[in-house]
Design an enzyme around this catalytic site. Sequence first.
Site, PDB file in Angstrom:
ATOM      1  N   THR A  13     -12.361  54.015  -5.802  1.00  9.73           N
ATOM      2  CA  THR A  13     -13.778  53.408  -5.493  1.00  9.73           C
ATOM      3  C   THR A  13     -14.002  53.231  -4.517  1.00  9.73           C
ATOM      4  O   THR A  13     -15.954  53.008  -4.284  1.00  9.73           O
ATOM      5  CB  THR A  13     -13.317  51.925  -5.908  1.00  9.73           C
ATOM      6  N   ALA A  33     -25.828  58.139  14.877  1.00 13.86           N
ATOM      7  CA  ALA A  33     -24.421  59.032  15.361  1.00 13.86           C
ATOM      8  C   ALA A  33     -25.340  60.222  16.796  1.00 13.86           C
ATOM      9  O   ALA A  33     -24.154  60.532  17.660  1.00 13.86           O
ATOM     10  CB  ALA A  33     -24.126  59.814  14.106  1.00 13.86           C
ATOM     11  N   GLU A 129     -12.358  49.473  10.652  1.00 13.80           N
ATOM     12  CA  GLU A 129     -12.815  48.084  10.217  1.00 13.80           C
ATOM     13  C   GLU A 129     -12.930  47.698   8.676  1.00 13.80           C
ATOM     14  O   GLU A 129     -12.830  46.508   8.165  1.00 13.80           O
ATOM     15  CB  GLU A 129     -14.772  48.714  10.315  1.00 13.80           C
ATOM     16  N   ILE A 136     -17.608  43.418   6.437  1.00 13.66           N
ATOM     17  CA  ILE A 136     -17.856  42.533   7.172  1.00 13.66           C
ATOM     18  C   ILE A 136     -17.642  43.088   8.746  1.00 13.66           C
ATOM     19  O   ILE A 136     -16.826  43.463   8.314  1.00 13.66           O
ATOM     20  CB  ILE A 136     -17.084  40.618   6.460  1.00 13.66           C
ATOM     21  N   ASP A 201      -2.009  40.405   0.178  1.00 12.89           N
ATOM     22  CA  ASP A 201      -3.017  41.704   0.963  1.00 12.89           C
ATOM     23  C   ASP A 201      -3.452  40.511   2.180  1.00 12.89           C
ATOM     24  O   ASP A 201      -3.931  41.112   3.373  1.00 12.89           O
ATOM     25  CB  ASP A 201      -3.613  41.859  -0.663  1.00 12.89           C
ATOM     26  N   LYS A 205      -4.104  41.521   6.265  1.00 20.51           N
ATOM     27  CA  LYS A 205      -5.594  41.273   6.376  1.00 20.51           C
ATOM     28  C   LYS A 205      -4.868  40.173   7.906  1.00 20.51           C
ATOM     29  O   LYS A 205      -5.655  40.179   8.884  1.00 20.51           O
ATOM     30  CB  LYS A 205      -6.767  40.971   5.545  1.00 20.51           C
ATOM     31  N   GLY A 302     -15.019  46.504  -2.760  1.00 20.38           N
ATOM     32  CA  GLY A 302     -16.112  46.401  -3.503  1.00 20.38           C
ATOM     33  C   GLY A 302     -16.870  48.133  -3.123  1.00 20.38           C
ATOM     34  O   GLY A 302     -16.437  48.224  -2.181  1.00 20.38           O
TER      35      GLY A 302
HETATM   36  N1  HSE Z   1      -8.086  43.438  -3.185  1.00 20.76           N
HETATM   37  C1  HSE Z   1      -8.359  43.289  -2.260  1.00 20.76           C
HETATM   38  C2  HSE Z   1      -9.868  41.847  -2.437  1.00 20.76           C
HETATM   39  C3  HSE Z   1      -9.660  43.935  -1.757  1.00 20.76           C
HETATM   40  O1  HSE Z   1      -9.431  41.437  -3.799  1.00 20.76           O
HETATM   41  O2  HSE Z   1      -9.922  40.970  -1.377  1.00 20.76           O
HETATM   42  C4  HSE Z   1      -9.646  44.082  -0.837  1.00 20.76           C
HETATM   43  O3  HSE Z   1      -9.011  44.227   0.343  1.00 20.76           O
END
Ligand code: HSE
Length: 438
Positions: A13, A33, A129, A136, A201, A205, A302
Amino acid sequence: MKPVKVGLLGLGTVGGGTFNVLQRNAEEIARRAGRGIEISHAAARDYDPAHLPGIEHIQISEDAFGVVEDPELDIVVELIGGYEPARELVLKAIANGKHVVTANKALIATHGNEIFAAAQRQGVMVAFEAAVAGGIPIIKALREGLSANRINWIAGIINGTGNFILTEMRDKGREFADVLAEAQQLGYAEADPTFDVEGIDAAHKLAILGSLAFGIPLQFDKVYTEGISRITGEDVSYAEQLGYRIKHLGITRRTGSGVELRVHPTLIPDRRLIANVDGVMNAVLVHADAVGPTLYYGAGAGSEPTASAVVADLVDVARTLTADPENRVPHLAFQPDALSDLPILAMEDVETAYYLRLCAQDQPGVMADITRIFGDAGISIEAILQQEPQEGEQTVTVILLTRAVRERQMNTAIGRIEGLDTIEGHVTRIRVEHLSGQ
Ligand code: HSE
């Protein structure tokens, strides 16, 4: 100037999106760049050439180690995800003197300290990033845009799948499992969807955000993590009646005694902008001393939104290839020898307000018992909502909102309430944050 040569690990993806964005916007990207950025070698097990026009011009194999050993490459982009072999590949790329761009939050959150130290020794950059909030540019904002500030706290909706589930439950009354299946079909969910719904997840982050905000080493193992799998439609609807929305937030805050790192469902006032971030969108609210609150909103997952962050990192790396390593933006925003050892607070030491739902027998004195327990624990009640019992029912649902209190005190009070003969089952607790001021 010669184009920068890039090796890509993964054409799924995000890898596919990165390839397509680099192809489509090649000219604009080169103007930014100062030189072209070309993918010349990729490793992928499975990819769909029909959706990757031009892919036939690059060397592709299944051998990811072949890519990190390719002497022609300046930068390796790791988009395989997971802990291993991603860690080994990234460390090998660094050892071979290559810069690395990765979208891998699990890797950075758990092995970032080791990876950055290796990169420091080799004088190469590791850019990440895309690891937090997809498209974002929140890492750019924290590391550069806000560098004048002392950051007070960050609260973010940083898992799109979880936000999509909560939004659909609220708006359409849909069932949890049904919405999760749709998020998986749309390609938002992690390979292991428990990472999304159990908050892992988001915790990856948040560990990264906390380090960038406060200049502390990455400490994923200290993040308090609670998912959304126990949120019921009933709680979503009571929250709404009280003027709140339930969001799955990652919160990191600097306090006098340490840093909070916590991920959990949270009631937030429905008038806050961030309470109105719906579907798979992400948003990060940063409260800093000079600028005050700033809010960053956009697609958190995405193909092309995440590719947008990956390609921006490639542009960043390309621009700084000729800069001395010591003059580059530090990986964790603060100079490596200036990281602080601020302690991470245990959840029991965190102060928040609470939403509590309990099921009580419909008899005189029950409410008095509950309020006495709160009074004894020094907990102040802000609102009480009691539903009339359904016909034929012997129990009532009671909802309480409290003022901020230390979690340890709340644990004691909940334990005592659950011990009352007149209370059935467990007390449901959801933390409340007003997200205003300090
Ligand atoms: N599984 C993560 C989400 C994908 O749903 O935000 C992006 O890190």
